[in-house]
Motif scaffolding. Sequence first.
Motif, PDB file in Angstrom:
ATOM      1  N   SER A  18      30.723  45.837  45.277  1.00 11.86           N
ATOM      2  CA  SER A  18      30.757  44.574  46.027  1.00 11.86           C
ATOM      3  C   SER A  18      32.181  44.230  46.443  1.00 11.86           C
ATOM      4  O   SER A  18      32.430  43.804  47.573  1.00 11.86           O
ATOM      5  CB  SER A  18      30.178  43.441  45.177  1.00 11.86           C
ATOM      6  N   ALA A  19      33.143  44.423  45.524  1.00 10.77           N
ATOM      7  CA  ALA A  19      34.547  44.137  45.831  1.00 10.77           C
ATOM      8  C   ALA A  19      35.049  45.033  46.956  1.00 10.77           C
ATOM      9  O   ALA A  19      35.793  44.585  47.834  1.00 10.77           O
ATOM     10  CB  ALA A  19      35.401  44.319  44.574  1.00 10.77           C
ATOM     11  N   ALA A  20      34.639  46.302  46.947  1.00  8.85           N
ATOM     12  CA  ALA A  20      35.046  47.228  48.006  1.00  8.85           C
ATOM     13  C   ALA A  20      34.481  46.798  49.356  1.00  8.85           C
ATOM     14  O   ALA A  20      35.183  46.808  50.374  1.00  8.85           O
ATOM     15  CB  ALA A  20      34.594  48.645  47.662  1.00  8.85           C
ATOM     16  N   ILE A  21      33.212  46.415  49.367  1.00  8.08           N
ATOM     17  CA  ILE A  21      32.572  45.967  50.614  1.00  8.08           C
ATOM     18  C   ILE A  21      33.254  44.706  51.135  1.00  8.08           C
ATOM     19  O   ILE A  21      33.576  44.595  52.325  1.00  8.08           O
ATOM     20  CB  ILE A  21      31.070  45.713  50.379  1.00  8.08           C
ATOM     21  N   LEU A  22      33.503  43.754  50.241  1.00  7.19           N
ATOM     22  CA  LEU A  22      34.111  42.487  50.652  1.00  7.19           C
ATOM     23  C   LEU A  22      35.546  42.690  51.134  1.00  7.19           C
ATOM     24  O   LEU A  22      35.988  42.037  52.082  1.00  7.19           O
ATOM     25  CB  LEU A  22      34.075  41.490  49.493  1.00  7.19           C
ATOM     26  N   GLY A  23      36.272  43.607  50.484  1.00  6.08           N
ATOM     27  CA  GLY A  23      37.625  43.907  50.947  1.00  6.08           C
ATOM     28  C   GLY A  23      37.619  44.501  52.342  1.00  6.08           C
ATOM     29  O   GLY A  23      38.438  44.132  53.195  1.00  6.08           O
ATOM     30  N   PHE A  24      36.682  45.395  52.595  1.00  3.60           N
ATOM     31  CA  PHE A  24      36.568  46.005  53.925  1.00  3.60           C
ATOM     32  C   PHE A  24      36.235  44.935  54.965  1.00  3.60           C
ATOM     33  O   PHE A  24      36.812  44.928  56.063  1.00  3.60           O
ATOM     34  CB  PHE A  24      35.498  47.086  53.914  1.00  3.60           C
ATOM     35  N   VAL A  25      35.323  44.034  54.631  1.00  3.37           N
ATOM     36  CA  VAL A  25      34.945  42.952  55.550  1.00  3.37           C
ATOM     37  C   VAL A  25      36.136  42.045  55.815  1.00  3.37           C
ATOM     38  O   VAL A  25      36.375  41.626  56.963  1.00  3.37           O
ATOM     39  CB  VAL A  25      33.768  42.143  54.975  1.00  3.37           C
ATOM     40  N   GLU A  26      36.912  41.740  54.777  1.00  2.00           N
ATOM     41  CA  GLU A  26      38.106  40.894  54.932  1.00  2.00           C
ATOM     42  C   GLU A  26      39.087  41.494  55.934  1.00  2.00           C
ATOM     43  O   GLU A  26      39.515  40.834  56.882  1.00  2.00           O
ATOM     44  CB  GLU A  26      38.786  40.714  53.581  1.00  2.00           C
ATOM     45  N   GLY A  27      39.454  42.754  55.726  1.00  2.00           N
ATOM     46  CA  GLY A  27      40.407  43.388  56.629  1.00  2.00           C
ATOM     47  C   GLY A  27      39.876  43.553  58.034  1.00  2.00           C
ATOM     48  O   GLY A  27      40.611  43.411  59.014  1.00  2.00           O
ATOM     49  N   LEU A  28      38.580  43.831  58.139  1.00  2.00           N
ATOM     50  CA  LEU A  28      37.950  44.038  59.442  1.00  2.00           C
ATOM     51  C   LEU A  28      37.937  42.763  60.276  1.00  2.00           C
ATOM     52  O   LEU A  28      38.086  42.799  61.500  1.00  2.00           O
ATOM     53  CB  LEU A  28      36.514  44.536  59.237  1.00  2.00           C
ATOM     54  N   THR A  29      37.789  41.611  59.618  1.00  2.00           N
ATOM     55  CA  THR A  29      37.601  40.349  60.343  1.00  2.00           C
ATOM     56  C   THR A  29      38.813  39.430  60.330  1.00  2.00           C
ATOM     57  O   THR A  29      38.826  38.438  61.056  1.00  2.00           O
ATOM     58  CB  THR A  29      36.408  39.575  59.757  1.00  2.00           C
ATOM     59  N   GLU A  30      39.844  39.734  59.539  1.00  2.00           N
ATOM     60  CA  GLU A  30      40.973  38.811  59.371  1.00  2.00           C
ATOM     61  C   GLU A  30      41.661  38.484  60.689  1.00  2.00           C
ATOM     62  O   GLU A  30      42.020  37.329  60.945  1.00  2.00           O
ATOM     63  CB  GLU A  30      42.000  39.392  58.389  1.00  2.00           C
ATOM     64  N   LEU A  79      40.402  39.166  63.777  1.00  2.00           N
ATOM     65  CA  LEU A  79      39.446  38.871  64.836  1.00  2.00           C
ATOM     66  C   LEU A  79      39.130  37.379  64.799  1.00  2.00           C
ATOM     67  O   LEU A  79      39.145  36.769  63.727  1.00  2.00           O
ATOM     68  CB  LEU A  79      38.158  39.671  64.641  1.00  2.00           C
ATOM     69  N   PRO A  80      38.827  36.758  65.936  1.00  2.00           N
ATOM     70  CA  PRO A  80      38.536  35.316  65.950  1.00  2.00           C
ATOM     71  C   PRO A  80      37.106  34.999  65.489  1.00  2.00           C
ATOM     72  O   PRO A  80      36.352  34.305  66.163  1.00  2.00           O
ATOM     73  CB  PRO A  80      38.753  34.951  67.421  1.00  2.00           C
ATOM     74  N   VAL A  81      36.726  35.555  64.322  1.00  2.00           N
ATOM     75  CA  VAL A  81      35.352  35.400  63.848  1.00  2.00           C
ATOM     76  C   VAL A  81      35.258  34.765  62.463  1.00  2.00           C
ATOM     77  O   VAL A  81      34.162  34.551  61.952  1.00  2.00           O
ATOM     78  CB  VAL A  81      34.622  36.763  63.820  1.00  2.00           C
ATOM     79  N   SER A  82      36.388  34.466  61.830  1.00  2.00           N
ATOM     80  CA  SER A  82      36.484  33.881  60.493  1.00  2.00           C
ATOM     81  C   SER A  82      36.238  34.894  59.386  1.00  2.00           C
ATOM     82  O   SER A  82      35.094  35.159  59.000  1.00  2.00           O
ATOM     83  CB  SER A  82      35.532  32.700  60.311  1.00  2.00           C
ATOM     84  N   SER A  83      37.319  35.451  58.874  1.00  2.00           N
ATOM     85  CA  SER A  83      37.204  36.399  57.763  1.00  2.00           C
ATOM     86  C   SER A  83      36.692  35.703  56.511  1.00  2.00           C
ATOM     87  O   SER A  83      35.837  36.239  55.795  1.00  2.00           O
ATOM     88  CB  SER A  83      38.559  37.049  57.481  1.00  2.00           C
ATOM     89  N   THR A  84      37.200  34.493  56.254  1.00  2.00           N
ATOM     90  CA  THR A  84      36.764  33.761  55.056  1.00  2.00           C
ATOM     91  C   THR A  84      35.273  33.475  55.111  1.00  2.00           C
ATOM     92  O   THR A  84      34.555  33.650  54.123  1.00  2.00           O
ATOM     93  CB  THR A  84      37.541  32.432  54.914  1.00  2.00           C
ATOM     94  N   GLY A  85      34.794  33.048  56.277  1.00  2.00           N
ATOM     95  CA  GLY A  85      33.370  32.785  56.424  1.00  2.00           C
ATOM     96  C   GLY A  85      32.539  34.025  56.169  1.00  2.00           C
ATOM     97  O   GLY A  85      31.532  33.988  55.452  1.00  2.00           O
ATOM     98  N   HIS A  86      32.957  35.151  56.732  1.00  2.00           N
ATOM     99  CA  HIS A  86      32.215  36.402  56.544  1.00  2.00           C
ATOM    100  C   HIS A  86      32.241  36.848  55.085  1.00  2.00           C
ATOM    101  O   HIS A  86      31.218  37.252  54.525  1.00  2.00           O
ATOM    102  CB  HIS A  86      32.798  37.508  57.436  1.00  2.00           C
ATOM    103  N   VAL A  87      33.418  36.767  54.452  1.00  2.00           N
ATOM    104  CA  VAL A  87      33.539  37.211  53.061  1.00  2.00           C
ATOM    105  C   VAL A  87      32.713  36.325  52.132  1.00  2.00           C
ATOM    106  O   VAL A  87      32.025  36.825  51.223  1.00  2.00           O
ATOM    107  CB  VAL A  87      35.021  37.223  52.629  1.00  2.00           C
ATOM    108  N   LEU A  88      32.749  35.017  52.352  1.00  2.00           N
ATOM    109  CA  LEU A  88      31.980  34.111  51.498  1.00  2.00           C
ATOM    110  C   LEU A  88      30.480  34.345  51.634  1.00  2.00           C
ATOM    111  O   LEU A  88      29.746  34.358  50.640  1.00  2.00           O
ATOM    112  CB  LEU A  88      32.322  32.655  51.829  1.00  2.00           C
ATOM    113  N   ILE A  89      30.027  34.529  52.857  1.00  2.00           N
ATOM    114  CA  ILE A  89      28.592  34.718  53.073  1.00  2.00           C
ATOM    115  C   ILE A  89      28.134  36.077  52.551  1.00  2.00           C
ATOM    116  O   ILE A  89      27.098  36.182  51.878  1.00  2.00           O
ATOM    117  CB  ILE A  89      28.256  34.573  54.581  1.00  2.00           C
ATOM    118  N   VAL A  90      28.898  37.123  52.829  1.00  2.00           N
ATOM    119  CA  VAL A  90      28.534  38.446  52.313  1.00  2.00           C
ATOM    120  C   VAL A  90      28.575  38.436  50.793  1.00  2.00           C
ATOM    121  O   VAL A  90      27.708  39.021  50.128  1.00  2.00           O
ATOM    122  CB  VAL A  90      29.468  39.540  52.880  1.00  2.00           C
ATOM    123  N   GLY A  91      29.555  37.745  50.218  1.00  2.00           N
ATOM    124  CA  GLY A  91      29.629  37.624  48.766  1.00  2.00           C
ATOM    125  C   GLY A  91      28.414  36.914  48.187  1.00  2.00           C
ATOM    126  O   GLY A  91      27.889  37.304  47.133  1.00  2.00           O
TER     127      GLY A  91
END
Length: 266
Positions: free
Chosen positions: A6-18, A20-32
Amino acid sequence: MNDTLSAAILGFVEGLTEFLPVSSTGHVLIVGEMLDFHSTGHAFEVVIQLGAIIAILGVYAKKLFEVFTAAPHDPQARRFILSVLIAFLPAVFIGILAHDFIKRVLFDSPLIIATSLILGGIVLIVIDRMDLHPKHDDAMKIPLGKALAIGFIQCLAMIPGTSRSGSTIVGAMLMGVSKRAAAEFSFFLSMPTMAGAFAYDLYKNYDLLNADDMTLIVIGFVMAFISAVIVVRHLLDFISRHGYAIFGYWRILVGLAIFGYFAIAR
């Protein structure tokens, strides 16, 4: 799913979206939430941003070195450094004052995140279609007053789902900055902003973290670094060719999916 994966997936999502104008925090929180991953004081979600910080420092190392070595004798270099610091200041004061409310209330509200994603998506699509006439096409020459205004607009991103890069880019474009220069200034502004958020959050939560937390953070950091390098190397060229509307549609799609997911799950 175990916490390591889960940590690996969330880290990848964080870097992928940080960046981009899509909200990395929002994506990481929801995926988490979907992975049933919960960190101490939400420290994981903030601290793994260090991976993205180091990624952008690495990509822009040459340019940063040139700016700082030229600063003693180049007024333009000094002015650029000052513009980034001025834009950073609002986040310092508002972030410290609102830190506990943001972490304890806003970070735990999927509906706020989903709403912010959808509204921000609509704004991106509208802005991308506007017939704007940029006056500033160099991120290093943005006027100091406009840099400060962009800094205040960046603070909207303290609401999860809004997007730090999205708010700074939209704010900059509305003040006459070109799409590419707005994205690049957002990159530079992210360095002190994310570093400050990382340092303050680690200070606030360090005593609560244990060895397992730190292991997961390291995993998330490494994955965030890898994916962020990929994004930063290609984003400016993509934006120059395609604009921001595609990110707006993605935000709306994700926001609606979140509403649907939690309507079914709860």
